[in-house]
Scaffold this active site. Sequence first.
Site, PDB file in Angstrom:
ATOM      1  N   LYS A 159       0.825  -1.362   0.212  1.00 34.80           N
ATOM      2  CA  LYS A 159      -0.156   0.094   0.035  1.00 34.80           C
ATOM      3  C   LYS A 159       0.983   1.333  -0.083  1.00 34.80           C
ATOM      4  CE  LYS A 159      -3.595   2.103   2.841  1.00 34.80           C
ATOM      5  NZ  LYS A 159      -4.682   1.921   4.112  1.00 34.80           N
ATOM      6  N   SER A 168      -9.308   2.103   2.593  1.00 34.78           N
ATOM      7  CA  SER A 168      -8.189   2.750   1.630  1.00 34.78           C
ATOM      8  C   SER A 168      -7.402   2.080   0.951  1.00 34.78           C
ATOM      9  CB  SER A 168      -7.501   3.883   2.550  1.00 34.78           C
ATOM     10  OG  SER A 168      -6.926   3.345   3.673  1.00 34.78           O
ATOM     11  N   SER A 198      -9.904  -0.043   6.874  1.00 35.84           N
ATOM     12  CA  SER A 198      -9.325  -0.044   5.553  1.00 35.84           C
ATOM     13  C   SER A 198      -8.710  -1.249   4.904  1.00 35.84           C
ATOM     14  CB  SER A 198      -8.206   1.162   5.624  1.00 35.84           C
ATOM     15  OG  SER A 198      -8.677   2.509   6.000  1.00 35.84           O
TER      16      SER A 198
END
Length: 484
Positions: A78, A152, A176
Amino acid sequence: MTKWAGRTATEIADAVRRKVVTPREVVADHLARIAAEDGRIGAFRVVRAAAALEEAEAVGARADLSRLPLAGVPVAVKDNLPVRGETTRHGSAATPAAPADDDHVTVARLRAAGAVVVGLTHVPELCVFGTTDGVHGISRNPWDPARTAGGSSGGSAAAVAAGLVPIALGNDGMGSLRIPAAHCGLIGLKPGTGRVPVDLGGAWFGMSENGPLATTSADARLMFSVLAGDHSTGGVVDEAAPATEPAESDADSGSGKSRVGRTSPAHQPHPLKIAFSTRSPIAGVRVSGPYAALARQAARTLAEAGHHVATAHPPYPLSFGAVILARWTGGTAQDAEGLDPRLLMARTRRHAAVGRFAGRLGMLRTDHQAALNERLEPFFAEYDVLLTPALARRGPAADPWHQRGWLANVLVNTACSPMTPPWNLSGLPALAMPFGSLPTGLPGSVQLVGRSGSEHQLLDVVAQLEELRPWRRTAPATPAHRPD
């Protein structure tokens, strides 16, 4: 020719350790899959093609190759976790463009275990929202590219669900990991406080945790063990065992169901006391019928497997919605400090402004976690595991939500995913896992929550459900790039 893209991390690592395949061959096959598929998915901000091949060669030359838990396994990271030599943009034009000098500790642990970082995945700006879109692109659900991959950690989830990598690294500040895992039909594990190193700046007042995204319980367990530094469950095979081709995977068999990571006697959970609840922690937000129905089916499945399942609702405080909004916005205000506001998106600026206002009102007190856990203590003294829906409704369209107003973003996020935030505030481990299908044909998902330190117990339950109700691990590839 054996195809490696679409196989599990445990299969790949086993084959590399046995020298059935080289790390370079594995990584090259995944890079080809990324080149073919990511244009329609939008998982990656950066693909490290040349660097990943060089690193794969180095893994193949390691003297300890036969003992590496993740030998030659491609992994996505990420884009809020530093990767040495790459920029860390946090989904924003306002962040520095200088490359990172060092790996984040979780990235370093994956590399030490033999994994190869093939790229950095898209996130919404400052990882604020539950849709992954912004100046660097939009991440789409591989099962239905018209829908969001969630956020996210949406890019990481999209990469795994599309078979571009077998596992990915993300983090979870209010869901997330679990939100995109639920949208994309994956296992997303938010570890409990202190189990995996965090080092994410303010980490949203201690609510954020780093964790794995995977398609099987075995892969999730393996990756979590590496991230947590737990070498006792590294999954390394007996070096004396004969070298063979990996077992047939769902990608090859055409069955569409998970055929790996099955429950073993070592991980068969003893009968547990499981609480089942579809009650939303946030007043005024309800779970829709399809998601509640899937959770009920999961409860029945566990009861039929011998667990003691009862309907019981955690004692969420009425003030929870206001508390979590304050921390959500306040964390963004911290993350935005020192950034040029002219380069931040309007929704991010408004989110941070609300957080600063919440701070001035005294809504960011440090005693909220202790107060919540005091309320939850009797509940988890009685029950081993809590089962809930992972989401309240299907994800929104894969649109440029960053161009819409702040309130529209907050409302669509809250309506979709009210079930995840309590476990960030409490610090208890929680995961989302695939279960069944929605009327739309998209993967269904449920959430499991456990006591402190119960990550492996939760994964035992996942493995049991995986055996009883197997799921298709990855979304179909375009016909020209499906495995032979």
